[in-house]
Scaffold this motif. Sequence first.
Motif, short mmCIF file in Angstrom:
data_model
loop_
_atom_site.label_atom_id
_atom_site.label_comp_id
_atom_site.label_asym_id
_atom_site.label_seq_id
_atom_site.Cartn_x
_atom_site.Cartn_y
_atom_site.Cartn_z
N ASN A 286 0.83 -1.21 0.00
CA ASN A 286 0.00 0.00 0.00
C ASN A 286 0.86 1.26 0.00
O ASN A 286 0.55 2.26 0.67
CB ASN A 286 -0.95 0.01 1.20
CG ASN A 286 -2.03 -1.05 1.08
OD1 ASN A 286 -2.44 -1.43 -0.01
ND2 ASN A 286 -2.50 -1.55 2.22
N LYS B 106 -2.40 -3.46 -2.08
CA LYS B 106 -1.54 -3.20 -3.23
C LYS B 106 -0.10 -3.55 -2.86
O LYS B 106 0.45 -3.02 -1.90
CB LYS B 106 -1.63 -1.72 -3.63
CG LYS B 106 -3.02 -1.32 -4.12
CD LYS B 106 -3.06 0.14 -4.54
CE LYS B 106 -4.44 0.54 -5.04
NZ LYS B 106 -4.50 1.97 -5.45
N THR C 174 3.92 -4.09 -4.00
CA THR C 174 5.02 -3.85 -4.93
C THR C 174 6.06 -4.92 -4.67
O THR C 174 6.57 -5.03 -3.54
CB THR C 174 5.64 -2.46 -4.74
OG1 THR C 174 4.63 -1.46 -4.91
CG2 THR C 174 6.75 -2.23 -5.75
N GLU D 223 3.80 -4.75 -9.91
CA GLU D 223 2.69 -4.38 -9.04
C GLU D 223 1.67 -5.52 -9.02
O GLU D 223 1.46 -6.20 -10.03
CB GLU D 223 2.01 -3.10 -9.53
CG GLU D 223 2.94 -1.89 -9.60
CD GLU D 223 3.33 -1.38 -8.23
OE1 GLU D 223 2.55 -1.59 -7.27
OE2 GLU D 223 4.42 -0.78 -8.11
N THR E 15 -2.20 -6.78 -6.79
CA THR E 15 -3.24 -6.49 -5.80
C THR E 15 -3.82 -7.80 -5.31
O THR E 15 -4.26 -8.64 -6.10
CB THR E 15 -4.36 -5.63 -6.41
OG1 THR E 15 -3.81 -4.40 -6.89
CG2 THR E 15 -5.41 -5.32 -5.35
N SER F 114 -6.11 -9.86 -1.99
CA SER F 114 -7.11 -9.69 -0.93
C SER F 114 -7.04 -10.86 0.05
O SER F 114 -6.69 -11.98 -0.33
CB SER F 114 -8.52 -9.61 -1.52
OG SER F 114 -8.64 -8.50 -2.40
#
Length: 290
Positions: A77, A100, A102, A111, A113, A115
């Motif tokens: 993030n 997010k 990296t 990158e 994403t 959950s």
Amino acid sequence: DALLSPDKPLPLVVERDGGRVPLTVKPIKRTSNGESMGELDFSPSYGDMPVTITRVEEGSGAAAAGLQVNDRLVAINGTPVGAQQDVQQAIQAGKGAPIKLTIERGGVPQEATASVRQMPDGQERLGIGYNAEEPVREAGPIDAAVYAVERNIEVLRMTGNAIGQIFTGERSARESLSGPIGIAQAASNAASESGLAGLIGMLGFLSLNLGVVNLLPIPVLDGGAIFLLFVEAILGWIGVKLTMNMRERIQQFGFVVLLLLMGFVITNDFVKLASNWRNSDTERPAATAK
């Protein structure tokens, strides 16, 4: 000391602004695999340590995001990652929102994403294992030997304290003693979290613990034989000698004690397993309701 003192205040001295400040901390009680231990809610800073993904669970949010073993976590993030606790704090702060990430793969930044998802065991997590590359200081044979001796002495001291706490009632034998199943679980956890180095360290720890147990004054163990020689020496001063029949009775008693101890730790392992399964089943409906 914190490991053996959950919920107990411990003295601590820190250096602040060039001076030493005495403080008192209380380790948080944490239970893992049925065993209670103390854990400090802070950790020393070693500077930036690269954090690498060591495990990706199948069907997890991390797997869906395409994360792979050996990916380096650079930021979460937007916050740089410099230690393992940074990962934990960032995931907890996300409160279930998409995270997010990296990462660096083969030297190339990427990158992703991911959950947090509910896993088959009913718990919600991102689904990755990770490990920080702690700084390693090169040492010669003499320095390495000195360090090894100091570490062994520290482990022996903690083992002695733990055994003492069991006999004084400060620590539960059920929480502290494990049999072959518990040992296998601990070795597996060490290997999965820290790789080969963690496994070797755990084996060394177990070896020292077995050495200490072997020196307990229980007949049929080496410690019992030493204790029996000591008793014979004292009795010899007053003209009393142990007969062969008495020796056999003592050995039989020690053998029974050893069998009872083995039965206790093995039964304790199964009780811990059943408790973990029961807790998992209890938590599953609550997680599903979300």
